[in-house]
Scaffold this motif. Structure first.
Motif, PDB file in Angstrom:
ATOM      1  N   CYS A   1       3.235  -1.327 -10.530  1.00  7.45           N
ATOM      2  CA  CYS A   1       2.470  -2.138  -9.586  1.00  7.45           C
ATOM      3  C   CYS A   1       2.653  -3.631  -9.841  1.00  7.45           C
ATOM      4  CB  CYS A   1       0.989  -1.780  -9.659  1.00  7.45           C
ATOM      5  SG  CYS A   1       0.572  -0.179  -8.917  1.00  7.45           S
ATOM      6  N   ILE A   2       2.770  -4.005 -11.101  1.00  2.00           N
ATOM      7  CA  ILE A   2       2.978  -5.420 -11.435  1.00  2.00           C
ATOM      8  C   ILE A   2       4.214  -5.953 -10.732  1.00  2.00           C
ATOM      9  CG2 ILE A   2       3.637  -7.003 -13.285  1.00  2.00           C
ATOM     10  CD1 ILE A   2       1.841  -5.265 -15.137  1.00  2.00           C
ATOM     11  N   LYS A   3       5.311  -5.224 -10.822  1.00  2.00           N
ATOM     12  CA  LYS A   3       6.573  -5.667 -10.206  1.00  2.00           C
ATOM     13  C   LYS A   3       6.440  -5.738  -8.689  1.00  2.00           C
ATOM     14  CE  LYS A   3       9.614  -3.860 -13.854  1.00  2.00           C
ATOM     15  NZ  LYS A   3       8.535  -3.430 -14.758  1.00  2.00           N
ATOM     16  N   LEU A   4       5.777  -4.754  -8.104  1.00  3.30           N
ATOM     17  CA  LEU A   4       5.620  -4.730  -6.648  1.00  3.30           C
ATOM     18  C   LEU A   4       4.699  -5.844  -6.154  1.00  3.30           C
ATOM     19  CD1 LEU A   4       5.314  -0.866  -6.251  1.00  3.30           C
ATOM     20  CD2 LEU A   4       7.219  -2.275  -5.453  1.00  3.30           C
ATOM     21  N   VAL A   5       3.601  -6.065  -6.868  1.00  8.31           N
ATOM     22  CA  VAL A   5       2.676  -7.137  -6.490  1.00  8.31           C
ATOM     23  C   VAL A   5       3.348  -8.497  -6.628  1.00  8.31           C
ATOM     24  CG1 VAL A   5       0.563  -8.343  -7.186  1.00  8.31           C
ATOM     25  CG2 VAL A   5       0.555  -5.861  -6.963  1.00  8.31           C
ATOM     26  N   GLN A   6       4.082  -8.697  -7.704  1.00  7.44           N
ATOM     27  CA  GLN A   6       4.782  -9.969  -7.885  1.00  7.44           C
ATOM     28  C   GLN A   6       5.799 -10.196  -6.774  1.00  7.44           C
ATOM     29  OE1 GLN A   6       6.190  -9.384 -11.941  1.00  7.44           O
ATOM     30  NE2 GLN A   6       4.753 -10.933 -12.691  1.00  7.44           N
TER      31      GLN A   6
ATOM     32  N   ARG B   1       0.827  -1.208   0.000  1.00  4.41           N
ATOM     33  CA  ARG B   1       0.000   0.000   0.000  1.00  4.41           C
ATOM     34  C   ARG B   1       0.865   1.263   0.000  1.00  4.41           C
ATOM     35  NH1 ARG B   1      -2.644   1.619   4.658  1.00  4.41           N
ATOM     36  NH2 ARG B   1      -0.610   1.319   5.639  1.00  4.41           N
ATOM     37  N   ASP B   2       1.901   1.268   0.841  1.00  6.48           N
ATOM     38  CA  ASP B   2       2.745   2.459   0.948  1.00  6.48           C
ATOM     39  C   ASP B   2       3.558   2.687  -0.318  1.00  6.48           C
ATOM     40  OD1 ASP B   2       1.759   2.815   3.483  1.00  6.48           O
ATOM     41  OD2 ASP B   2       3.499   1.915   4.491  1.00  6.48           O
ATOM     42  N   ALA B   3       3.966   1.596  -0.966  1.00  8.50           N
ATOM     43  CA  ALA B   3       4.780   1.721  -2.177  1.00  8.50           C
ATOM     44  C   ALA B   3       3.963   2.183  -3.378  1.00  8.50           C
ATOM     45  CB  ALA B   3       5.457   0.392  -2.496  1.00  8.50           C
ATOM     46  N   THR B   4       2.671   1.839  -3.403  1.00  3.15           N
ATOM     47  CA  THR B   4       1.829   2.168  -4.556  1.00  3.15           C
ATOM     48  C   THR B   4       0.846   3.303  -4.281  1.00  3.15           C
ATOM     49  OG1 THR B   4       0.123   0.558  -3.909  1.00  3.15           O
ATOM     50  CG2 THR B   4       1.924  -0.234  -5.327  1.00  3.15           C
ATOM     51  N   ARG B   5       0.591   3.561  -2.994  1.00  2.00           N
ATOM     52  CA  ARG B   5      -0.412   4.542  -2.561  1.00  2.00           C
ATOM     53  C   ARG B   5      -1.824   4.106  -2.956  1.00  2.00           C
ATOM     54  NH1 ARG B   5       1.356   9.060  -0.435  1.00  2.00           N
ATOM     55  NH2 ARG B   5      -0.640  10.111  -0.828  1.00  2.00           N
ATOM     56  N   GLU B   6      -1.985   2.830  -3.235  1.00  2.00           N
ATOM     57  CA  GLU B   6      -3.291   2.270  -3.569  1.00  2.00           C
ATOM     58  C   GLU B   6      -3.637   1.171  -2.571  1.00  2.00           C
ATOM     59  OE1 GLU B   6      -5.038   3.793  -5.628  1.00  2.00           O
ATOM     60  OE2 GLU B   6      -3.607   4.849  -6.918  1.00  2.00           O
ATOM     61  N   THR B   7      -4.855   0.665  -2.633  1.00  2.00           N
ATOM     62  CA  THR B   7      -5.315  -0.363  -1.696  1.00  2.00           C
ATOM     63  C   THR B   7      -4.713  -1.722  -2.044  1.00  2.00           C
ATOM     64  OG1 THR B   7      -7.393   0.812  -1.298  1.00  2.00           O
ATOM     65  CG2 THR B   7      -7.339  -1.539  -0.767  1.00  2.00           C
ATOM     66  N   ALA B   8      -4.140  -2.369  -1.036  1.00  2.00           N
ATOM     67  CA  ALA B   8      -3.569  -3.710  -1.210  1.00  2.00           C
ATOM     68  C   ALA B   8      -4.511  -4.733  -0.584  1.00  2.00           C
ATOM     69  CB  ALA B   8      -2.196  -3.795  -0.565  1.00  2.00           C
ATOM     70  N   ASN B   9      -4.692  -5.861  -1.275  1.00  2.00           N
ATOM     71  CA  ASN B   9      -5.676  -6.862  -0.858  1.00  2.00           C
ATOM     72  C   ASN B   9      -5.083  -8.266  -0.843  1.00  2.00           C
ATOM     73  OD1 ASN B   9      -8.147  -4.937  -1.315  1.00  2.00           O
ATOM     74  ND2 ASN B   9      -7.039  -4.927  -3.254  1.00  2.00           N
ATOM     75  N   LEU B  10      -5.661  -9.107  -0.008  1.00  2.00           N
ATOM     76  CA  LEU B  10      -5.358 -10.533  -0.015  1.00  2.00           C
ATOM     77  C   LEU B  10      -6.684 -11.262  -0.139  1.00  2.00           C
ATOM     78  CD1 LEU B  10      -2.992 -12.649   0.450  1.00  2.00           C
ATOM     79  CD2 LEU B  10      -3.833 -12.777   2.802  1.00  2.00           C
TER      80      LEU B  10
ATOM     81  N   VAL C   1      -3.248  -5.095  -5.968  1.00  2.00           N
ATOM     82  CA  VAL C   1      -3.341  -3.653  -5.750  1.00  2.00           C
ATOM     83  C   VAL C   1      -4.494  -3.161  -6.602  1.00  2.00           C
ATOM     84  CG1 VAL C   1      -2.281  -1.435  -6.319  1.00  2.00           C
ATOM     85  CG2 VAL C   1      -0.960  -3.159  -5.118  1.00  2.00           C
ATOM     86  N   SER C   2      -5.402  -2.391  -5.996  1.00  3.96           N
ATOM     87  CA  SER C   2      -6.537  -1.865  -6.745  1.00  3.96           C
ATOM     88  C   SER C   2      -6.624  -0.361  -6.546  1.00  3.96           C
ATOM     89  CB  SER C   2      -7.840  -2.534  -6.304  1.00  3.96           C
ATOM     90  OG  SER C   2      -8.034  -2.383  -4.907  1.00  3.96           O
ATOM     91  N   GLY C   3      -6.956   0.335  -7.627  1.00 12.08           N
ATOM     92  CA  GLY C   3      -7.073   1.781  -7.542  1.00 12.08           C
ATOM     93  C   GLY C   3      -7.927   2.321  -8.670  1.00 12.08           C
TER      94      GLY C   3
END
Length: 251
Positions: A234-239, A94-103, A219-221
């Motif tokens: 975001c792809i790289k961070l999520v992976q 979340r902090d790296a993308t400033r968007e909502t992170a989900n599991l 990550v959703s935004g």
């Protein structure tokens, strides 16, 4: 206590009693312990049996916990073990993308969000923990099933269908298989306004120690912020987060 609530309470009491005896419980013993008439006990046990929460051994007349009860218990255990260890990773994402992170996990043909680190942006679109979405409308759902054999995906389609939510949602078997093939090749999935108009999501699968796909992280935004450049980042961070979570002992 209303009649309906009383029946639920009695049925759960019987289920608890059954679970305490691995050898199985006789109807007469259950009725006596629960303080119920034998006819009432039989009616409640039959209702539990019809829903798969109890089963009777015809040769002994003893009642046992059914498969559905085990399934519900396993889901609780899996969710509980996922939540605490995943939380710092979701916050980092979340902090790296400033968007909502989900599991999320898959249950009964839908994706359920079980943990979330909410974006701090003023404008945001959120499906809160406990919320769900059709699998083929969800980046997390598509990420998870991309690890399944094609025949399993076909069975999923046969049982649950597509349930399109927007004009961008998948609605055909051919389109679904084509997108799954793309996800397998690129290593991530997307929901491009397929569940909520104006919302874009990037997701990657989380594997357990045995290699099975047990969850997905995303990550959703808002689409106006999730530009092509930001999606690539975001792809790289999520992976990375999905790799960090995969194979951990917590699963």
């Amino acid at each position: 206590m209303t009649t309906a609530v009383q029946s639920v309470d009695r049925a759960l009491t019987l289920l608890e009693l059954i679970s305490k005896d691995p050898e199985g419980s006789r109807l007469s013993d259950l009725a006596r312990t629960a303080g119920l008439a034998a006819s009432t006990t039989h009616r409640l046990l039959t209702a539990l049996e019809q829903r798969g929460f109890a089963q009777v051994d015809a040769s002994t007349g003893r009642w046992h916990v059914g498969r559905a009860a085990h399934s519900v218990g396993a889901t609780w255990g899996k969710t509980r073990t996922l939540l605490a260890p995943a939380t710092p990773f979701l916050r980092r994402l979340r902090d790296a993308t400033r968007e909502t992170a989900n599991l999320g996990i898959i249950e009964n043909g839908r994706v359920i969000t079980i943990a979330q680190a909410e974006s701090r942006e003023i404008m945001r679109a959120i499906s809160p923990p406990g919320g769900s979405a059709p699998i083929f409308c969800s980046g997390m759902g598509k990420a998870i099933i991309s690890t399944w054999p094609d025949e399993y995906i076909d069975r999923l389609i046969d049982e649950y269908g597509f349930h399109a939510a927007t004009s961008h949602s998948l609605t055909s078997r051919a389109a679904a298989h084509a997108e799954i093939a793309t996800i397998r090749a690129q290593g991530y999935a997307m929901d491009d306004e397929e569940f909520v108009p104006g919302l874009r999501c990037v997701a990657a699968v989380v594997h357990g120690p045995g290699g099975d796909a047990i969850a997905a992280v995303s990550v959703s935004g808002l689409s106006i912020r999730m530009t092509e450049d930001k999606v690539d980042r975001c792809i790289k961070l999520v992976q990375q987060v999905s790799w960090d979570l995969s194979g951990r002992d917590m699963f």
